[in-house]
Design an enzyme around this catalytic site. Structure first.
Site, PDB file in Angstrom:
ATOM      1  N   LYS A 120      34.500  43.233  36.119  1.00 47.57           N
ATOM      2  CA  LYS A 120      33.865  42.114  35.410  1.00 47.57           C
ATOM      3  C   LYS A 120      32.894  42.668  34.366  1.00 47.57           C
ATOM      4  CE  LYS A 120      34.720  39.097  39.286  1.00 47.57           C
ATOM      5  NZ  LYS A 120      34.337  38.438  40.512  1.00 47.57           N
TER       6      LYS A 120
ATOM      7  N   ASP B 186      33.011  30.435  38.787  1.00 46.09           N
ATOM      8  CA  ASP B 186      34.087  30.695  39.744  1.00 46.09           C
ATOM      9  C   ASP B 186      34.850  29.427  40.125  1.00 46.09           C
ATOM     10  OD1 ASP B 186      34.731  33.259  40.539  1.00 46.09           O
ATOM     11  OD2 ASP B 186      32.961  33.461  41.808  1.00 46.09           O
TER      12      ASP B 186
ATOM     13  N   GLN C 200      29.748  37.276  44.356  1.00 49.23           N
ATOM     14  CA  GLN C 200      30.976  37.980  44.726  1.00 49.23           C
ATOM     15  C   GLN C 200      31.230  37.794  46.224  1.00 49.23           C
ATOM     16  OE1 GLN C 200      33.025  39.509  42.520  1.00 49.23           O
ATOM     17  NE2 GLN C 200      34.434  39.975  44.178  1.00 49.23           N
TER      18      GLN C 200
HETATM   19  N1  GUN Z   1      36.323  37.824  45.896  1.00 49.87           N
HETATM   20  C1  GUN Z   1      37.648  37.880  45.732  1.00 49.87           C
HETATM   21  N2  GUN Z   1      38.042  37.122  44.681  1.00 49.87           N
HETATM   22  C2  GUN Z   1      36.922  36.575  44.184  1.00 49.87           C
HETATM   23  C3  GUN Z   1      36.664  35.693  43.089  1.00 49.87           C
HETATM   24  O1  GUN Z   1      37.540  35.233  42.361  1.00 49.87           O
HETATM   25  N3  GUN Z   1      35.365  35.368  42.893  1.00 49.87           N
HETATM   26  C4  GUN Z   1      34.369  35.833  43.686  1.00 49.87           C
HETATM   27  N4  GUN Z   1      33.129  35.433  43.423  1.00 49.87           N
HETATM   28  N5  GUN Z   1      34.572  36.640  44.698  1.00 49.87           N
HETATM   29  C5  GUN Z   1      35.841  37.014  44.944  1.00 49.87           C
END
Ligand code: GUN
Length: 288
Positions: A58, A125, A102
Site C-alpha cells: 500500500k 476499505d 489492516q
Molecule cells: N487483510 C486482508 N485483506 C485486507 C483488506 O482488504 N483490508 C484490510 N484492512 N485488511 C486486510
C-alpha cells in the site's frame, strides 16, 4: 498433432491495472492543481509478516502515485480505547481522506468497535456496516477493495451480466457477500455457495460467471465449470512454497472463455482499488 494454446483465455490483469493506474494519475494531478493531496492513514495492530507485506504494498503504490500515507504501527500491549482515540483524531483531521485498519488485529482487541468507529465517509476499505448497507440498497458506497478489483476485471472484459447466472463461492463480509451484491446490482441472477453447500459442482457447472473466494487450493476443476464460462479466482493459497489459486487455472482455461490467473490476477487489483477509493473521497473536498 497440433495442440491448442489456451493462454489467450487467461486474463491479462496486469494490463487492466495499468489502465486503472493511468486514470488514477490523471485524477490525482487534477486534485493537485487545486492543492489537494489525498492522504491515507494505515493502522497496523498485529505482528504478522503477511500484513507487513500488504502494508508495504500500500505504501509503495501511494508513493508511486504521489499520494500521502501515514502509518500507525502498534505494539501488542495496545488497548482498544487507545486505537479508538487514534481513529477519532483521524476522523476529525481534515487532511486525512481515508483510514484503514489492516486485518487481522491482535486477538485481545475489540475488532467490531474499532472498525465501526471509522467514519463511514473515510472508510477506504468499505467494511463499515453503513457502506455495506448502502451497497445492499444499490446506493453509491465505498466498495471493499477485492470486490472492487473484481469489478475492474468484469468491466474491462465488457461482460454483459444481465440475466446471466453468477455463482459466488464464499460468503465473507470482505469478498463473497459484497461481490454477490455487485453482480446482483448488474442484473445477474445470483447463487452464493459456501462451506455448508451440498453438491457444490451442481451450482458451479451452471454458472455463466463463477467467482471463487473459498481459500481452498484448486477447489474448482475443469469438470466443475460450464463451457464458455468466465471464472474469477480470488484464492491465494500457499502450498509447498507455491502460491495456488482456488481454481485449477490451466485446465479450466481449456473450457472457460476467461479465467483469471493466480498469482497475477485479482490480487494485483486490490491496492489500486484502495487508492481509487481514497481519491474518490479526496475529490469530495472539491465540493466542500
Ligand atoms: N487483510 C486482508 N485483506 C485486507 C483488506 O482488504 N483490508 C484490510 N484492512 N485488511 C486486510
Amino acid at each position: 498433432m497440433q495442440t491448442k494454446d489456451y493462454t489467450e483465455n487467461i486474463v491479462d490483469v496486469k494490463k487492466i491495472v495499468e489502465e486503472k493506474k493511468k486514470e488514477l494519475r490523471k485524477r490525482i494531478e487534477k486534485l493537485k492543481k487545486k492543492n489537494i493531496v489525498p492522504k491515507l492513514a494505515v493502522i497496523l495492530a498485529n505482528d504478522l509478516d503477511s500484513s507487513r507485506i500488504y502494508v508495504n504494498n500500500k505504501r509503495k503504490l501511494c508513493k508511486e502515485l504521489n499520494v500521502e500515507e501515514v502509518e500507525y504501527i502498534l505494539d501488542n500491549d495496545i488497548k482498544t480505547e487507545k486505537i479508538l482515540e487514534i481513529i477519532e483524531n483521524l476522523n476529525n483531521d481534515p487532511t486525512i481522506d481515508g483510514i484503514l485498519v489492516q486485518l487481522p488485529i491482535y486477538k485481545h482487541l475489540d475488532k467490531e468497535r474499532i472498525l465501526n468507529s471509522i467514519s463511514y465517509e473515510k472508510d477506504v476499505d468499505g467494511f463499515h456496516p453503513l457502506n455495506l448497507g448502502k451497497l445492499l440498497s444499490n446506493q453509491d458506497s465505498m466498495i471493499a477493495c477485492t470486490p472492487k478489483g473484481i469489478e475492474y476485471i468484469i468491466d474491462s472484459l465488457n461482460l454483459d451480466l444481465e440475466g446471466k447466472l453468477a455463482v459466488v463461492v464464499g460468503r465473507s463480509v470482505i469478498v463473497g457477500r459484497p461481490i454477490s451484491q455487485i453482480l446482483l446490482n448488474k442484473n445477474a441472477t445470483i447463487i452464493t455457495c459456501h462451506s455448508k453447500t451440498v453438491d457444490l459442482k451442481k451450482y458451479t457447472k451452471m454458472a455463466d460467471i463463477l467467482v471463487v473466494a473459498a481459500g481452498s487450493p484448486h477447489l474448482i476443476t475443469k469438470g466443475m465449470v460450464k463451457e464458455g464460462a468466465v471464472v474469477i479466482d480470488v484464492g491465494i493459497n500457499r502450498k509447498n512454497k507455491k502460491i495456488l489459486g482456488d481454481v485449477d487455472t490451466n485446465n479450466v482455461a481449456k473450457k472457460a472463455k476467461y479465467v483469471t490467473p493466480v498469482p497475477g490476477g485479482v490480487g494485483l487489483t486490490t491496492v489500486t482499488a484502495l487508492i481509487d477509493n481514497l481519491v474518490t473521497i479526496a475529490e469530495r473536498r472539491l465540493k466542500k
